[in-house]
Design a protein around this motif. Structure first.
Motif, mmCIF file in Angstrom:
data_model
loop_
_atom_site.group_PDB
_atom_site.id
_atom_site.type_symbol
_atom_site.label_atom_id
_atom_site.label_comp_id
_atom_site.label_asym_id
_atom_site.label_seq_id
_atom_site.Cartn_x
_atom_site.Cartn_y
_atom_site.Cartn_z
ATOM 1 N N GLN A 30 -7.721 -4.205 3.555
ATOM 2 C CA GLN A 30 -8.223 -3.138 4.434
ATOM 3 C C GLN A 30 -8.679 -3.707 5.781
ATOM 4 O O GLN A 30 -8.528 -3.068 6.823
ATOM 5 N N ARG A 54 0.600 -9.468 -4.202
ATOM 6 C CA ARG A 54 1.481 -8.403 -3.731
ATOM 7 C C ARG A 54 1.742 -7.382 -4.814
ATOM 8 O O ARG A 54 1.672 -6.169 -4.610
ATOM 9 N N TRP A 57 -1.290 -5.241 -5.538
ATOM 10 C CA TRP A 57 -1.499 -4.266 -4.459
ATOM 11 C C TRP A 57 -0.470 -3.140 -4.527
ATOM 12 O O TRP A 57 -0.818 -1.964 -4.542
ATOM 13 N N THR A 58 0.807 -3.507 -4.594
ATOM 14 C CA THR A 58 1.856 -2.486 -4.519
ATOM 15 C C THR A 58 1.919 -1.619 -5.779
ATOM 16 O O THR A 58 2.282 -0.457 -5.708
ATOM 17 N N ARG A 62 -2.883 -0.001 -4.099
ATOM 18 C CA ARG A 62 -2.531 0.776 -2.910
ATOM 19 C C ARG A 62 -3.204 2.136 -2.955
ATOM 20 O O ARG A 62 -3.141 2.818 -3.997
ATOM 21 N N ASP A 64 -2.425 4.969 -1.712
ATOM 22 C CA ASP A 64 -1.578 6.174 -1.782
ATOM 23 C C ASP A 64 -0.886 6.341 -3.129
ATOM 24 O O ASP A 64 -0.002 7.185 -3.270
ATOM 25 N N THR A 100 5.340 4.201 -8.072
ATOM 26 C CA THR A 100 5.862 2.852 -7.838
ATOM 27 C C THR A 100 7.133 2.621 -8.652
ATOM 28 O O THR A 100 7.359 3.286 -9.674
#
Length: 297
Positions: A30, A54, A57-58, A62, A64, A100
């Motif tokens: 952030q 990664r 997070w993804t 995340r 969204d 995802t």
DNA sequence: AAGTCTTGCAACCGCGCTCAA
DNA sequence: CTTGAGCGCGGTTGCAAGACT
């Protein structure tokens, strides 16, 4: 190009992420974003490799990401997109905001694949399954699935259901006549031990009687099977229908030619004449693939 | 209640692609 | 042109939770 893990990467933490690690990662991204995943863990003070950061997070952190169960509409969308894109999970995910690729992949492997198999559909090709030895067995599944069509309300499902019905009819005709008319076929050997229904794993006495009965007695059972009028079919389909399915309408009259189609190939490739015919036939009034292709484009 | 099996999902692994040096 | 770092993707694994016996 293969990248070997660096020496200090081997002693990095693996496995589930703790809430503290999550907090550190979220706060760092952030504040600074994630330009270099490889450099991020050191800068953020995490004992993880960049790849792990990664992924965390993804796939999870995340903001969204839409969590929770997939709706029926989302499932239908995944099935349709998969029919066009195959196992391109990232591509599928790009059309589903908040979901995802990993989540979609998991849903596919745990639910949707089984769902298609239960309907007698090949989860790879999205076509009715045509494995050789299980063909008649699958046919039962296809017919069972096709029955459901009458209770459907979703246009997509109705479309698939109608396709199943016509596929089931064609496959049934094809295989019954193949078994009845090919003396050289191992399954139609006069040796009772090699009765095709035994060979194929069927022991239903009704089916046995059906097999044992002469053609003239079988004919009435097919009165409700509709063969599409040739005006509605492409020329090549028509030609093949004339020599195969239409031939089968001449019950009772001796058929010296035995000009019946080959059994459907065990492999998914369309290797036999009839399978090509069937495949082409299935594409008639089948806007789904085209629709989804244009949707994606 | 205890043991075993099944299921669902987060995370990891290995491969291939891109791009800069 | 070659090399290697970095990243993304798809397949697979491992574990926790629930279902079953």
């Amino acid at each position: 190009m293969m990248r070997t893990p660096s020496s200090d990467e081997s002693c990095l933490k693996k496995g589930p992420w703790s809430p503290e690690e999550d907090k550190i990662l979220v706060e760092y991204i952030q504040k600074h974003g994630h330009r270099s995943w490889r450099a991020l863990p050191k800068l953020a003070g995490l004992n993880r490799c960049g790849k792990s950061c990664r992924l965390r997070w993804t796939n999870y952190l995340r903001p969204d990401i839409k969590r929770g169960k997939f709706s029926h509409e989302e499932e239908q969308l995944i099935i349709n997109l998969h029919a066009v894109l195959g196992n391109k999970w990232a591509a599928i995910a790009s059309h589903m905001p908040g979901r995802t690729d990993n989540e979609i992949k998991n849903l596919w492997n745990t639910h949707l694949k089984k769902k298609l198999l239960q309907m007698g559909l090949d989860p790879v090709t999205h076509r009715p399954r045509t494995d050789h030895l299980n063909l008649l067995n699958n046919l039962q599944q296809i017919l069972a699935a096709a029955k459901i069509v009458s209770s459907l309300t979703n246009p997509c499902e109705i479309n698939n259901g109608l396709r199943l019905q016509s596929d089931a009819k064609l496959l049934l005709l094809q295989n019954i006549f193949q078994l009845k008319s090919t003396p050289s076929h191992p399954a139609s050997n006069s040796d009772p031990l090699l009765n095709p229904f035994d060979v194929l794993g069927f022991n239903n006495p009704n089916l046995q009687n059906f097999y044992e009965s002469p053609l003239s007695q079988i004919q009435p059972h097919f009165q409700n099977f509709e063969v599409p009028h040739h005006d509605q079919l492409p020329t090549q389909v028509c030609g093949n229908l004339n020599s195969s399915i239409r031939e089968s309408h001449k019950f009772g009259s001796p058929s010296p030619s035995n000009s019946l189609p080959n059994l459907v190939s065990a492999s998914p490739e369309r290797s036999t004449t009839f399978e090509l015919t069937l495949g082409d036939f299935m594409d008639i009034e089948e806007p789904t693939d085209t629709y989804w292709k244009s949707f994606i484009e």
